[in-house]
Design a protein around this motif. Structure first.
Motif, PDB file in Angstrom:
ATOM      1  N   LYS A  55      37.435  81.930 128.640  1.00 19.03           N
ATOM      2  CA  LYS A  55      38.578  81.827 127.734  1.00 19.03           C
ATOM      3  C   LYS A  55      38.090  82.070 126.312  1.00 19.03           C
ATOM      4  CE  LYS A  55      38.235  76.789 127.030  1.00 19.03           C
ATOM      5  NZ  LYS A  55      36.894  76.702 127.616  1.00 19.03           N
ATOM      6  N   GLU A  56      39.012  82.324 125.413  1.00 19.77           N
ATOM      7  CA  GLU A  56      38.643  82.524 124.021  1.00 19.77           C
ATOM      8  C   GLU A  56      37.913  81.285 123.486  1.00 19.77           C
ATOM      9  OE1 GLU A  56      41.894  83.753 121.569  1.00 19.77           O
ATOM     10  OE2 GLU A  56      42.542  85.304 122.975  1.00 19.77           O
ATOM     11  N   GLY A  57      36.826  81.521 122.777  1.00 19.32           N
ATOM     12  CA  GLY A  57      36.029  80.425 122.227  1.00 19.32           C
ATOM     13  C   GLY A  57      34.800  80.078 123.043  1.00 19.32           C
ATOM     14  N   ASP A  58      34.732  80.549 124.295  1.00 19.34           N
ATOM     15  CA  ASP A  58      33.542  80.292 125.114  1.00 19.34           C
ATOM     16  C   ASP A  58      32.327  81.004 124.528  1.00 19.34           C
ATOM     17  OD1 ASP A  58      34.880  78.743 126.957  1.00 19.34           O
ATOM     18  OD2 ASP A  58      35.085  80.330 128.456  1.00 19.34           O
ATOM     19  N   HIS A  59      31.170  80.338 124.601  1.00 20.11           N
ATOM     20  CA  HIS A  59      29.911  80.969 124.216  1.00 20.11           C
ATOM     21  C   HIS A  59      29.294  81.589 125.469  1.00 20.11           C
ATOM     22  CE1 HIS A  59      28.971  78.947 120.130  1.00 20.11           C
ATOM     23  NE2 HIS A  59      30.268  78.949 120.340  1.00 20.11           N
ATOM     24  N   VAL A  74      27.507  79.609 128.447  1.00 21.43           N
ATOM     25  CA  VAL A  74      26.405  78.714 128.111  1.00 21.43           C
ATOM     26  C   VAL A  74      26.884  77.611 127.172  1.00 21.43           C
ATOM     27  CG1 VAL A  74      24.638  80.492 128.431  1.00 21.43           C
ATOM     28  CG2 VAL A  74      25.660  80.150 126.167  1.00 21.43           C
ATOM     29  N   ASP A  75      26.033  76.620 127.008  1.00 20.70           N
ATOM     30  CA  ASP A  75      26.301  75.475 126.146  1.00 20.70           C
ATOM     31  C   ASP A  75      26.441  75.933 124.698  1.00 20.70           C
ATOM     32  OD1 ASP A  75      26.226  73.124 124.634  1.00 20.70           O
ATOM     33  OD2 ASP A  75      24.763  72.160 125.951  1.00 20.70           O
ATOM     34  N   GLU A  76      27.555  75.634 124.068  1.00 21.47           N
ATOM     35  CA  GLU A  76      27.801  76.108 122.709  1.00 21.47           C
ATOM     36  C   GLU A  76      26.957  75.388 121.661  1.00 21.47           C
ATOM     37  OE1 GLU A  76      31.741  73.690 121.235  1.00 21.47           O
ATOM     38  OE2 GLU A  76      32.045  75.389 122.588  1.00 21.47           O
ATOM     39  N   SER A  77      26.255  74.335 122.054  1.00 20.48           N
ATOM     40  CA  SER A  77      25.403  73.629 121.087  1.00 20.48           C
ATOM     41  C   SER A  77      24.086  74.365 120.842  1.00 20.48           C
ATOM     42  CB  SER A  77      25.105  72.206 121.571  1.00 20.48           C
ATOM     43  OG  SER A  77      24.250  72.216 122.715  1.00 20.48           O
TER      44      SER A  77
END
Length: 368
Positions: A80-84, A155-158
């Motif tokens: 979805k939009e915003g996923d890394h 992947v983890d956005e952090s």
């Protein structure tokens, strides 16, 4: 929607890369458009500019990147939009014999997407409207890229973009060769030939696997210093010894695992010759198609030696990329230290020059 983007393009084999403004079309069915945050500069990209990897020009470079999804095409449910996401240059059909037996890097249909998307078309256009091929179904050395969902891993956005990007090639290739291809056991004696971005990751893979000895072999003293920082227990400057394999054997008595991370038949021979009985040499580097390796055939049965290849660290990207980033977050893999220098996209030609000069563990183009 269509977007204008700066991109690094190979127009002709043997010529320097160019930074151009291209058009990136929006996603079709099962595709997503990504705003690229960072892209690693890899020797494989350089090989595509010389014809060593014979992708046809004009070619948008880049296969090792991280970014954010900004548009999804019809039928897309996994993103979805915003996923890394991190790019994967391995196309996986999910249906062939290799895919269903858990070997997606050997997908029997992957060659259909070597320099296009899996359907044989591209979403990249030059200033004159001509199609631009894309490296490994990716073409992510650009501000935007439209890719098939099978070439993207959430992947983890952090995780910082410049670190996450490297998992798409250098880290997966090196660490995966140790974990997946060789299955290095604790207490093993190992050697790594060629200390670039992939070789450094093979070294830290050996560290994480619990290897007793890790010998780094190169002809660049600066790279050998990096190797020690990443966990090599011994180093051999091959320019200072008559025979690299003998030097490694003298240190180790013969290694259990040797990793060739250069892409040269002569180096493969050195890696094989430094093995002890029962040892395994893993060829990781991409060589010229005409290159050849010669070994003493009798040593295969008599010493039960193994010579094998590793493509993207025998990866299962959807599983292995997050796993590697988990090791990074747990402090068990160095990713921050891999990024020696960052570049603006306009400085891409300098990034390639610095890579060839051996100045960086990994140079990364970072996008605003």
């Amino acid at each position: 929607m269509d977007r204008k983007a700066k991109a690094v393009v190979c127009r002709e084999w043997g010529q320097p890369v160019q930074v151009e403004t291209i058009t990136v079309e929006g996603p079709r069915r099962d595709e997503i458009t990504i705003r690229i945050g960072a892209c690693g500069v890899c020797h494989s990209d350089q090989s595509a500019t010389t014809g060593k990897i014979p992708y046809p020009a004009p070619l948008v470079l880049g296969h090792e990147a991280a970014g954010v999804v900004i548009e999804v095409g019809e039928g897309v449910t996994a993103f979805k939009e915003g996923d890394h996401v991190v790019s994967s240059f391995i196309s996986m059909c999910g249906k062939c014999r290799q895919c269903v037996r858990g070997r997606p890097v050997l997908c029997e249909n992957a060659r259909k997407a070597m320099f296009t998307l899996p359907d044989g078309t591209v979403r990249t256009k030059g200033a004159d409207g001509e199609d631009l091929n894309v490296f490994g179904a990716c073409g992510v050395m650009a501000e935007y890229a439209t890719m098939h969902v099978d070439n993207c891993v959430k992947v983890d956005e952090s995780v910082p973009m410049q670190n996450a990007a490297l998992v798409g090639c250098a880290v997966m290739t090196g660490v995966g060769a140790v974990f997946n291809t060789a299955n290095v056991e604790p207490g093993s004696r190992t050697a790594v030939f060629g200390i670039g971005g992939v070789g450094l990751n093979a070294i830290q893979g050996c560290v994480t696997a619990g290897a007793e000895m890790i010998v780094a072999v190169d002809n660049n003293e600066k790279k050998l210093e990096m190797a020690r920082e990443f966990g090599a227990t011994h180093t051999v400057n091959i320019s200072e010894v008559e025979d690299g394999a003998k030097a490694v054997k003298k240190l180790t008595g013969g290694v259990d695992y040797a990793f060739e991370c250069v892409g040269a038949g002569a180096v493969v021979e050195q890696a094989y010759k430094c093995l002890g009985r029962g040892g395994t040499a893993v060829v990781v580097g991409v060589s010229d198609p005409k290159d050849r390796t010669s070994i003493t055939t009798l040593t295969l049965p008599a010493d039960e030696k193994t010579l094998k290849g590793s493509w993207l660290g025998s990866a299962r990207p959807q599983y292995d990329f997050p796993r590697i980033l988990g090791l990074y977050k747990a402090g068990k893999l160095k990713l921050d230290e891999l990024v020696t220098r960052t570049y603006h996209i306009d400085d891409a030609p300098q990034a390639f020059d610095d890579m060839l000069a051996g100045k960086n563990a990994r140079g990364v183009i970072v996008f605003d």
